[in-house]
Design an enzyme around this catalytic site. Structure first.
Site, PDB file in Angstrom:
ATOM      1  N   CYS A  30       0.832  -1.212   0.000  1.00  0.00           N
ATOM      2  CA  CYS A  30       0.000   0.000   0.000  1.00  0.00           C
ATOM      3  C   CYS A  30       0.867   1.262   0.000  1.00  0.00           C
ATOM      4  O   CYS A  30       1.578   1.521   0.962  1.00  0.00           O
ATOM      5  CB  CYS A  30      -0.913  -0.053   1.229  1.00  0.00           C
ATOM      6  SG  CYS A  30      -1.762   1.475   1.622  1.00  0.00           S
ATOM      7  N   CYS A  33       0.130   3.791   2.744  1.00  0.00           N
ATOM      8  CA  CYS A  33       0.633   3.238   4.009  1.00  0.00           C
ATOM      9  C   CYS A  33       2.123   3.507   4.143  1.00  0.00           C
ATOM     10  O   CYS A  33       2.604   3.887   5.216  1.00  0.00           O
ATOM     11  CB  CYS A  33       0.384   1.732   4.079  1.00  0.00           C
ATOM     12  SG  CYS A  33      -1.343   1.241   3.990  1.00  0.00           S
TER      13      CYS A  33
END
Length: 105
Positions: A30, A33
């Site tokens: 991600c 993230c």
């Protein structure tokens, strides 16, 4: 110190913590993230002793992600006295996440 939370230590480290806990639900693939990783690490260092800050990899701990209804990441949960008291979804400035953590102190 940045914690790594798992199903094995979640109850002891998060639910039974005597300090507020900021949990970062993330995945290695991600990009948002990854962008938040440095901010989470800084908060872990800056609030060491006042709060616990740690991560849960949703790919490795799907049951914990399910317990919190995580459908999109990064998802941040602030837990105090075993209860979810605040949350946030998506990448944001470090200061915005820090404001949420400060409110829990």
């Amino acid at each position: 110190m940045e914690y790594k939370f798992t199903t094995e230590n979640f109850e002891a480290e998060v639910l039974n913590s005597d300090k507020p806990v900021l949990v970062d639900f993330y995945a290695d693939w991600c990009m948002p993230c990854k962008m938040m990783g440095a901010a989470v690490k800084q908060l872990a260092d800056e609030y060491d002793g006042q709060a616990k800050v740690g991560k849960i990899n949703v790919d490795e701990q799907p049951e914990l992600a399910g317990q919190f209804g995580v459908r999109s990441i990064p998802f941040f949960a602030i837990i105090k006295n075993g209860r979810l008291i605040d949350s946030a979804l998506g990448a944001m400035p470090k200061e915005a996440l820090e404001d949420k953590l400060k409110k829990a102190l």
